[in-house]
Structure formats: structure tokens, C-alpha cells
Design a protein around this motif. Structure first.
Motif, PDB file in Angstrom:
ATOM      1  N   LEU A   1      -8.423  -3.053  11.549  1.00 46.15           N
ATOM      2  CA  LEU A   1      -7.708  -2.101  10.698  1.00 46.15           C
ATOM      3  C   LEU A   1      -6.199  -2.321  10.792  1.00 46.15           C
ATOM      4  CD1 LEU A   1      -9.706   1.207  11.259  1.00 46.15           C
ATOM      5  CD2 LEU A   1      -9.677  -0.217   9.210  1.00 46.15           C
ATOM      6  N   LYS A   2      -5.722  -2.579  12.002  1.00 49.25           N
ATOM      7  CA  LYS A   2      -4.290  -2.828  12.167  1.00 49.25           C
ATOM      8  C   LYS A   2      -3.859  -4.054  11.365  1.00 49.25           C
ATOM      9  CE  LYS A   2      -0.778  -3.515  15.745  1.00 49.25           C
ATOM     10  NZ  LYS A   2      -0.540  -3.651  17.204  1.00 49.25           N
ATOM     11  N   ASP A   3      -4.683  -5.105  11.415  1.00 50.08           N
ATOM     12  CA  ASP A   3      -4.390  -6.330  10.674  1.00 50.08           C
ATOM     13  C   ASP A   3      -4.402  -6.079   9.171  1.00 50.08           C
ATOM     14  OD1 ASP A   3      -6.069  -9.263   9.754  1.00 50.08           O
ATOM     15  OD2 ASP A   3      -4.008  -9.199  10.432  1.00 50.08           O
ATOM     16  N   TYR A   4      -5.416  -5.310   8.685  1.00 47.62           N
ATOM     17  CA  TYR A   4      -5.535  -5.080   7.249  1.00 47.62           C
ATOM     18  C   TYR A   4      -4.387  -4.209   6.741  1.00 47.62           C
ATOM     19  CZ  TYR A   4      -7.435  -3.890   2.700  1.00 47.62           C
ATOM     20  OH  TYR A   4      -7.592  -3.724   1.353  1.00 47.62           O
ATOM     21  N   CYS A   5      -4.060  -3.113   7.471  1.00 49.84           N
ATOM     22  CA  CYS A   5      -2.966  -2.230   7.047  1.00 49.84           C
ATOM     23  C   CYS A   5      -1.650  -3.001   6.995  1.00 49.84           C
ATOM     24  CB  CYS A   5      -2.861  -1.038   7.990  1.00 49.84           C
ATOM     25  SG  CYS A   5      -4.233   0.124   7.868  1.00 49.84           S
ATOM     26  N   SER A   6      -1.455  -3.898   7.974  1.00 44.54           N
ATOM     27  CA  SER A   6      -0.238  -4.709   7.975  1.00 44.54           C
ATOM     28  C   SER A   6      -0.193  -5.632   6.754  1.00 44.54           C
ATOM     29  CB  SER A   6      -0.175  -5.527   9.263  1.00 44.54           C
ATOM     30  OG  SER A   6       0.933  -6.382   9.237  1.00 44.54           O
ATOM     31  N   SER A   7      -1.378  -6.211   6.388  1.00 38.40           N
ATOM     32  CA  SER A   7      -1.410  -7.123   5.238  1.00 38.40           C
ATOM     33  C   SER A   7      -1.181  -6.389   3.921  1.00 38.40           C
ATOM     34  CB  SER A   7      -2.762  -7.847   5.196  1.00 38.40           C
ATOM     35  OG  SER A   7      -3.800  -6.945   4.857  1.00 38.40           O
TER      36      SER A   7
ATOM     37  N   THR B   1       0.827  -3.800   3.556  1.00 42.13           N
ATOM     38  CA  THR B   1       2.191  -3.266   3.511  1.00 42.13           C
ATOM     39  C   THR B   1       3.111  -4.304   2.864  1.00 42.13           C
ATOM     40  OG1 THR B   1       1.851  -1.892   5.460  1.00 42.13           O
ATOM     41  CG2 THR B   1       4.127  -2.450   4.891  1.00 42.13           C
ATOM     42  N   GLY B   2       3.836  -3.875   1.859  1.00 35.12           N
ATOM     43  CA  GLY B   2       4.747  -4.774   1.159  1.00 35.12           C
ATOM     44  C   GLY B   2       6.037  -4.075   0.795  1.00 35.12           C
ATOM     45  N   ASN B   3       6.751  -4.663  -0.152  1.00 33.25           N
ATOM     46  CA  ASN B   3       8.035  -4.093  -0.564  1.00 33.25           C
ATOM     47  C   ASN B   3       7.871  -2.721  -1.207  1.00 33.25           C
ATOM     48  OD1 ASN B   3       9.388  -6.374   0.346  1.00 33.25           O
ATOM     49  ND2 ASN B   3       9.140  -7.442  -1.598  1.00 33.25           N
ATOM     50  N   ASP B   4       6.758  -2.545  -1.952  1.00 33.19           N
ATOM     51  CA  ASP B   4       6.570  -1.296  -2.708  1.00 33.19           C
ATOM     52  C   ASP B   4       5.612  -0.341  -2.030  1.00 33.19           C
ATOM     53  OD1 ASP B   4       6.570  -3.345  -5.672  1.00 33.19           O
ATOM     54  OD2 ASP B   4       8.252  -2.320  -4.715  1.00 33.19           O
TER      55      ASP B   4
ATOM     56  N   VAL C   1     -15.222   1.232   4.116  1.00 34.94           N
ATOM     57  CA  VAL C   1     -14.871   2.538   3.541  1.00 34.94           C
ATOM     58  C   VAL C   1     -13.357   2.699   3.511  1.00 34.94           C
ATOM     59  CG1 VAL C   1     -14.943   5.015   3.962  1.00 34.94           C
ATOM     60  CG2 VAL C   1     -17.034   3.691   4.117  1.00 34.94           C
ATOM     61  N   ILE C   2     -12.698   2.419   4.661  1.00 37.17           N
ATOM     62  CA  ILE C   2     -11.232   2.570   4.734  1.00 37.17           C
ATOM     63  C   ILE C   2     -10.552   1.570   3.806  1.00 37.17           C
ATOM     64  CG2 ILE C   2      -9.242   2.377   6.268  1.00 37.17           C
ATOM     65  CD1 ILE C   2     -11.083   3.348   8.543  1.00 37.17           C
ATOM     66  N   GLN C   3     -11.087   0.345   3.743  1.00 36.37           N
ATOM     67  CA  GLN C   3     -10.529  -0.675   2.846  1.00 36.37           C
ATOM     68  C   GLN C   3     -10.568  -0.211   1.392  1.00 36.37           C
ATOM     69  OE1 GLN C   3     -12.908  -4.256   2.365  1.00 36.37           O
ATOM     70  NE2 GLN C   3     -11.073  -5.535   2.563  1.00 36.37           N
ATOM     71  N   GLU C   4     -11.711   0.369   0.970  1.00 35.99           N
ATOM     72  CA  GLU C   4     -11.863   0.837  -0.409  1.00 35.99           C
ATOM     73  C   GLU C   4     -10.904   1.987  -0.696  1.00 35.99           C
ATOM     74  OE1 GLU C   4     -13.411   0.781  -4.245  1.00 35.99           O
ATOM     75  OE2 GLU C   4     -13.817  -0.594  -2.602  1.00 35.99           O
ATOM     76  N   LEU C   5     -10.733   2.905   0.271  1.00 38.81           N
ATOM     77  CA  LEU C   5      -9.837   4.046   0.065  1.00 38.81           C
ATOM     78  C   LEU C   5      -8.381   3.593  -0.050  1.00 38.81           C
ATOM     79  CD1 LEU C   5     -11.459   6.610   2.542  1.00 38.81           C
ATOM     80  CD2 LEU C   5     -11.510   6.693   0.034  1.00 38.81           C
ATOM     81  N   ILE C   6      -7.982   2.617   0.791  1.00 41.78           N
ATOM     82  CA  ILE C   6      -6.608   2.102   0.701  1.00 41.78           C
ATOM     83  C   ILE C   6      -6.383   1.408  -0.647  1.00 41.78           C
ATOM     84  CG2 ILE C   6      -4.969   0.443   1.678  1.00 41.78           C
ATOM     85  CD1 ILE C   6      -6.223   0.992   4.414  1.00 41.78           C
TER      86      ILE C   6
ATOM     87  N   SER D   1       3.008   4.830  -2.851  1.00 39.85           N
ATOM     88  CA  SER D   1       3.977   4.024  -2.124  1.00 39.85           C
ATOM     89  C   SER D   1       3.886   4.233  -0.626  1.00 39.85           C
ATOM     90  CB  SER D   1       5.401   4.372  -2.596  1.00 39.85           C
ATOM     91  OG  SER D   1       5.692   5.743  -2.337  1.00 39.85           O
ATOM     92  N   ASP D   2       3.148   5.280  -0.222  1.00 36.80           N
ATOM     93  CA  ASP D   2       3.010   5.599   1.200  1.00 36.80           C
ATOM     94  C   ASP D   2       1.575   6.030   1.449  1.00 36.80           C
ATOM     95  OD1 ASP D   2       5.030   7.564   3.531  1.00 36.80           O
ATOM     96  OD2 ASP D   2       3.470   6.075   3.818  1.00 36.80           O
ATOM     97  N   VAL D   3       0.860   5.288   2.325  1.00 34.84           N
ATOM     98  CA  VAL D   3      -0.537   5.597   2.628  1.00 34.84           C
ATOM     99  C   VAL D   3      -0.670   5.760   4.137  1.00 34.84           C
ATOM    100  CG1 VAL D   3      -2.935   4.854   2.451  1.00 34.84           C
ATOM    101  CG2 VAL D   3      -1.313   4.225   0.655  1.00 34.84           C
ATOM    102  N   LEU D   4      -1.268   6.887   4.563  1.00 38.94           N
ATOM    103  CA  LEU D   4      -1.496   7.154   5.989  1.00 38.94           C
ATOM    104  C   LEU D   4      -2.994   7.104   6.270  1.00 38.94           C
ATOM    105  CD1 LEU D   4      -0.580   8.092   8.814  1.00 38.94           C
ATOM    106  CD2 LEU D   4      -0.779  10.448   8.003  1.00 38.94           C
TER     107      LEU D   4
END
Length: 667
Positions: free
Chosen positions: A543-549, A551-554, A579-584, A594-597
Motif C-alpha cells: 500500500l505504501k508503494d502504491y500510494c507513493s506511485s 502521488t503526483g503534481n496534481d 479494494v483500496i486500489q479501486e477506491l483510490i 487532489s487529496d486522498v487519505l
């Protein structure tokens, strides 16, 4: 290759004592062995000799170790059997024979367990600690870093309780090295600082040298050149105190790496040459393999592509023939660049073909195997759940029937006593009871049918999702990656056919860019199929790896992970990840957030997942009355597979919050 460096440095911790001091101790022990007559003392001296010869004379180390085992077994000397078997296992570690090492560590550790159960004195506990610690190292040689960290960490509290500060320092340095191999550099850095203070308190110059070189490798991976130089200076001070140190070759290799990264290429080559002089007589030393790669990298930066090619070929043809997937593909790609720079376009083209074949055959084969394994695991888990559900239903039905029989017997006994007075009331009650039973059986049948229908729907949806995922993968590989690689092949063929008189820098830049894009696309496909980080390191790391990937400029995606994934099966972790991947993806793609927690919270067997965004939101009634598209249907299917609950909270232009509640036992 960074992992290879860390493994080598860790090996030095078992073989790299100061040579002068160790040779004196060996002479003293050999003389004592000639004079001693008591068998138990002979076993102890033989065991100490086996450990002292390690890294200096392997034949003598094995000879003394096996002699100690035989004598200890003959006289039934428990301490000797524990110590001798652990020492022989250490000899196998010197040869990187992890399987044999584990075999003897297991035997020695079993004896050590019995030994401390009878007598937990400090000397016996040191044998137990050494066996436990080093079998962890053996697991690390096999690639099971998680098991290695677990076993090494287990020894530290015992050593602290005993007041063995040197063992604690060694163990903390080993943990730092292992964190470095799995690229947890921040954690590795913290552990190195802890062990450095401990070595400064109780360590010898040899200990400080070992620690500094290991620390330097981690700092190199973190690109912390200023800190790397300061640690190398500490290493040099201690190296000057030890004539003929075992670490001389590795010091100059790390110094060469530092100069290469700093752009001082001549100094880098000089340092690497000094290291090579130390190892060149031992042609099977895999440290030579590392030096070949560093030579190639330095000469490449200097623009000497002929030398870079020469050392890359030495590296890829090294006698141990142990090269990882990334080693092979990276080497082929580098050789193609060097040949192109030398205007050898046909050779460059051939190496690029080898590169493409290696990527295609090995990586796609791994993905196919992973898919088949996951499919088998999913079907097996589904069948087991169906069998368990049927058993539970039968048990509940039998219990209910037994209860009803008891009630009937009680009513019959009461009726026999009061038959004359309560005949009419009994008849009415019995009739009502029969109707209730009939109604209950009908309800049980309806519930069973609904459960079966729901399970069939979930199973069908999962199968349909698998088929769509396979179809998407085939399209991505054929239309995306296949097209790119075909274009690269055509461009290189045209370049070879045209035989340009000048260096075709522009055309080659385009080919290199296309290759980089192809690699990026292949990694994206692999990550979507099965995140490798999840399989190796668990849900949190994935999850840490995916959330980091994402994250971008926008867009900023933040992960808050409380608790652990320990005890949750791989299938369930993969489903939670999806499930988390689909929600993000929904938050970014459809809600334009622009901001996802993302929050993962586990309390015992309860797991709460929350994904909150600041996007455009939606009307909840529309989602409730309509399916909301295939994405929402897949979400509900996956949450149903986990036996969880899915809730949406949203208002138009106010963002969206999605809550998923899962019971781990139910999953």
C-alpha cells in the motif's frame, strides 16, 4: 547487486577477525591440544580451533569441527555436541552452502536447547545465542530476509540481559545490514548509528572497521556521499592499526565506489585496482564479481566504452553463474549501449534482442506462474469455506432437532399426567407447534437458498473479473508493450541497414527512450497483475508503494497504517489491496480529487479501511438506486468475499468517504 554487497559485508562479521591476533590464538590452541588429556577439554579446544580457522583455512576448520563432533558424541558431552555442530555449520556458511549450514545449525541448536534447560550459565547461553543468530543468517543467504531479521532480533534481549555488549553490537549491525538489503534505508541508518555507539564503547579496531564498511554500503545506496566519506575516514583510521587486515580489499572497493559516485574517476580506478590486487588470486571470490561491475560503471562514466564492455562481460560470465533477473537484463542493456557507442551496431542489436527475450520470457513466465498459483489458492479456499459452511449447517440442524425432541418429550410427560384436564389445550398447542415447525423448516430452506445464491454470485463475479483481467493483460502486452518493442526492433534494423557514417546519437536516444518507456509499461502491468511488494513484504509495504506511485503534481495520496497484517491470509491481503486500489482510482479518476487519505486500522480481528477524498462527491441516492457501474459492482463483490460491509458517505461538491469493515475470522 546492492543486496550482494550487504551479504558479503555480513559474511565478514563471521570470518574477519584480526589476522595477527587470530594466528597467535590458533598457535596457542594447537599447542594446548597436544598437551591436554581430558576428553571434554579436547572437545572444547577442537571446537574453538574450528571457529578460529574459519575464513583462514577452511579444510582445517572442517577437520577440527568434525573431530569435535565425533569425540563429543562418543563421550556423550552435551555442551560439546552443541558447540561443535554450530561451528561446523559456520564453516558451511563460509562457502555460502546455506542448506548444509541450516542442517548442522538445527542439530546444534537442538542440543543447545537441552543444554540451557539444564544449565543456563553465561557460557552455555553464548552457544545458544550463536546458533540462533547464525541460523537466521543462513535463512538470509536463501533470500528469506524476514525470517533472518526475526531470529536475529530474538537474540538481542537475551544478550542484553547477559550484559554481552559485543554480541548486541554485532546483532544490531546485522539488522542494519538486512534492513539495507530490503531497501528500508531509514531504518538501516538508525540501526547503524545505534551499533556505532556500542562498538565505540566495547569494540576493537577490527570491529569498528567491519561496522564502518557495512555502514558505508548503506550510505552509498542512500546517495549520502558526505556522510559516506566521513565513515570511510573512520574505517581508514582503524585499518591503519591492523596489519594485513582481512578488510583491506573491501575498504578499497568501497573507497572506489565513493570516488566513482563523486566524479573522481581516476581515484576510483586506483582504489579499485588496490582492491583487485587483494582478491585477484582467488578467482572464485564473488567479490571480484562486484569489482567487475564497479569497473564497468566507472569506465562508462569516463566514456571508455571498450573497457566498460570488457568488465561487463567479465561480470556476466563470472564463474558462479548466479545472476538475478535484473543482473541479466541490465547487463544486456548496458552491453548494447557500449556496442552502439563503439559503432558496433550489429552487436548492439543482438544484445538488445537478448535483453528483450530475457525480459519477455522470464518476467511474463513469472507473471503466468503467479496467476496460476493465485487461481489455485482462491479455488482451494472457496471449497474449504463451502465445506465448513455445510458442516456448520448440519451441526446447527442436529442441535435444533435435539432441542425440539426434548421439548416434545417434556410436553408428552406433562400431557400424560394432565390428559383429562388439559386435553383440548394440549391438542391446540400441539397443532400450533406443528405449524411452527413447518414454517421454520421453510424459512431454513429459504435462508440456505439465499446463501447458496449469494455464494454463486460472488464466485461468478470473481471468475468474470479474472477473465476480464486476463483479457486486459493480453491487450496491454500485445497492443502496448508488443507495439513498442516492434518499433524498437524496426528502428534498430533500419539503423543497421543505413550504416550511418556518423554516430547516430539522435536515433539511439529515441531507441533508449522507447526502451525506458517499455520497461515502465512492463512494470505497470506487473504491478497491476500482482504487486510483488505485497507477496514479499506484506500489505503495508504494498500500500505504501502504491500510494507513493499515485502521488503526483496534481494529487497527493496519504497512507495511515495502524496495526498489522500478520495472521491475514495472502488471498485476503490481495483482495484488501484491490479494494483500496479501486477506491483510490475512483477518487482520482471520477471524483477529480487532489487529496486522498487512506486509513488502515486493525483492532484484534476487526479491520477498518477508510478512503476519504476532497473530490466532487455524488448524490448517495443515485448510487443506492443504481449499480454505479462495473467498478462499484467489483468493489461490492470483493467486500462480500471478505464477509465485510461497505458504506458510502458523500455530498455533491463536499467530497466522499468510503468505510469498509472486515472481520478477519470471517474472511
Amino acid at each position: 547487486m546492492r543486496a550482494l554487497v550487504f551479504v558479503f559485508i555480513l559474511l565478514l562479521s563471521f570470518t574477519g577477525s584480526a589476522q595477527t591476533g587470530r594466528e597467535e590464538r590458533i598457535d596457542s590452541l594447537e599447542n594446548a591440544l597436544k598437551l591436554v588429556g581430558q576428553d571434554t577439554t579436547r572437545v572444547n579446544i577442537l571446537s574453538e580451533l574450528a571457529r578460529s580457522y574459519g575464513g583462514i583455512d577452511s579444510l582445517k576448520a572442517f577437520e577440527k569441527g568434525f573431530a569435535a563432533i565425533a569425540l563429543a558424541k562418543r563421550i556423550k558431552y552435551l555442551r560439546g555436541m552443541a558447540d561443535a555442530n554450530i561451528n561446523v555449520a559456520g564453516c558451511y556458511l563460509d562457502y555460502f552452502d546455506a542448506e548444509s549450514a541450516k542442517e548442522y545449525f538445527t542439530i546444534g541448536n537442538n542440543f543447545a536447547d537441552k543444554l540451557i534447560a539444564k544449565d543456563s550459565s553465561a557460557s552455555n547461553m553464548k552457544i545458544w545465542l550463536r546458533g540462533k543468530y547464525n541460523i537466521g543468517v543462513a535463512y538470509g543467504y536463501e533470500g528469506n530476509v524476514e525470517k533472518e531479521i526475526e531470529l536475529i532480533a530474538e537474540t538481542i534481549p537475551y544478550a542484553q540481559k547477559m550484559g554481552d555488549k559485543m554480541f548486541v553490537a554485532n546483532a544490531n549491525t546485522s539488522l542494519a545490514i538486512k534492513y539495507g538489503t530490503i531497501m528500508l534505508y531509514k531504518r538501516a541508518y538508525e540501526m547503524f548509528l545505534i551499533s556505532q555507539k556500542q562498538y565505540e564503547e566495547v569494540g576493537t579496531p577490527e570491529d569498528m572497521l567491519y561496522h564502518s564498511l557495512a555502514f558505508t554500503s548503506a550510505l552509498s545506496s542512500m546517495d549520502s556521499l558526505k556522510r559516506m566519506k566521513s565513515v570511510l575516514d573512520i574505517a581508514k583510521v582503524n585499518l591503519d592499526l591492523i596489519p594485513n587486515s582481512f578488510y583491506k580489499g573491501s575498504y578499497y572497493a568501497e573507497l572506489g565506489l565513493y570516488y566513482g559516485k563523486s566524479g573522481e574517476y581516476k581515484k576510483a580506478i586506483d582504489a579499485l585496482n588496490k582492491s583487485y590486487e587483494f582478491y585477484e588470486e582467488n578467482t572464485s571470490s564473488f567479490y571480484l564479481k562486484l569489482l567487475y561491475q564497479r569497473y564497468a560503471s566507472t569506465y562508462n562514466k569516463m566514456g571508455d566504452f571498450k573497457k566498460a564492455k570488457e568488465y561487463t562481460l567479465k561480470y556476466i560470465n563470472f564463474s558462479d553463474n548466479k545472476h538475478s533477473f535484473s543482473d541479466k537484463t541490465g547487463s544486456y542493456f548496458s552491453l548494447a549501449k557500449y556496442e552502439a557507442a563503439l559503432n558496433n551496431y550489429q552487436s548492439a542489436y543482438n544484445y538488445l534482442k537478448d535483453y528483450v527475450i530475457a525480459v519477455d520470457s522470464i518476467r511474463v513466465g513469472e507473471l503466468g506462474n503467479d496467476m496460476q498459483l493465485l487461481e489455485v489458492q482462491y479455488k482451494t479456499a472457496t471449497k474449504e469455506k463451502e465445506i465448513l459452511a455445510l458442516k456448520n449447517e448440519k451441526s446447527e440442524a442436529a442441535l435444533a432437532l435435539q432441542v425440539k425432541k426434548s421439548q416434545t418429550y417434556l410436553l408428552g410427560a406433562t400431557a400424560s399426567i394432565l390428559a383429562l384436564l388439559l386435553f383440548l389445550g394440549f391438542y391446540a398447542y400441539n397443532d400450533k407447534l406443528r405449524r411452527a415447525r413447518k414454517k421454520e423448516r421453510e424459512q431454513e430452506k429459504e435462508v440456505a437458498l439465499l446463501k447458496q445464491k449469494q455464494e454463486n454470485e460472488v464466485f461468478s463475479a470473481m471468475i468474470e473479473g479474472q477473465e476480464k483481467e486476463r483479457k486486459r493483460l493480453a491487450i496491454d502486452l500485445h497492443d502496448g508493450l508488443g507495439g513498442r518493442l516492434s518499433g524498437i526492433s524496426m528502428n534498430l534494423s533500419k539503423l543497421d541497414k543505413d550504416e550511418p557514417k556518423e554516430y547516430p546519437k539522435t536515433q539511439l536516444k529515441k531507441v533508449m527512450k522507447d526502451l525506458d518507456d517499455s520497461l515502465t509499461e512492463l512494470r505497470s502491468i506487473a504491478r497491476n497483475m500482482m504487486p510483488e511488494t505485497l507477496v514479499k513484504f506484506g500489505l503495508k509495504a504494498a500500500l505504501k508503494d502504491y500510494c507513493s506511485s499515485m502521488t503526483g503534481n496534481d494529487t497527493k495520496v496519504t497512507l495511515q497504517f495502524y496495526g498489522t497484517e500478520k495472521g491475514i491470509g495472502l488471498n485476503e491481503q490481495v483482495t484488501m489491496y484491490r479494494v483500496i486500489q479501486e477506491l483510490i482510482n475512483n477518487a482520482i479518476k471520477h471524483a477529480h480529487a487532489s487529496d486522498v487519505l487512506v486509513q488502515y486500522m486493525r483492532d484484534g480481528n476487526k479491520v477498518d479501511i477508510t478512503v476519504e477524498d476532497n473530490g466532487v462527491g455524488f448524490n448517495k441516492e443515485n448510487i443506492v438506486t443504481k449499480d454505479g457501474g462495473m467498478g462499484l459492482s467489483n468493489l461490492r463483490t470483493r467486500v462480500a468475499y471478505l464477509k465485510g460491509d461497505l458504506e458510502f458517505h458523500s455530498e455533491e461538491n463536499e467530497g466522499t468517504t468510503v468505510n469498509v469493515q472486515i472481520n478477519v475470522d470471517a474472511a
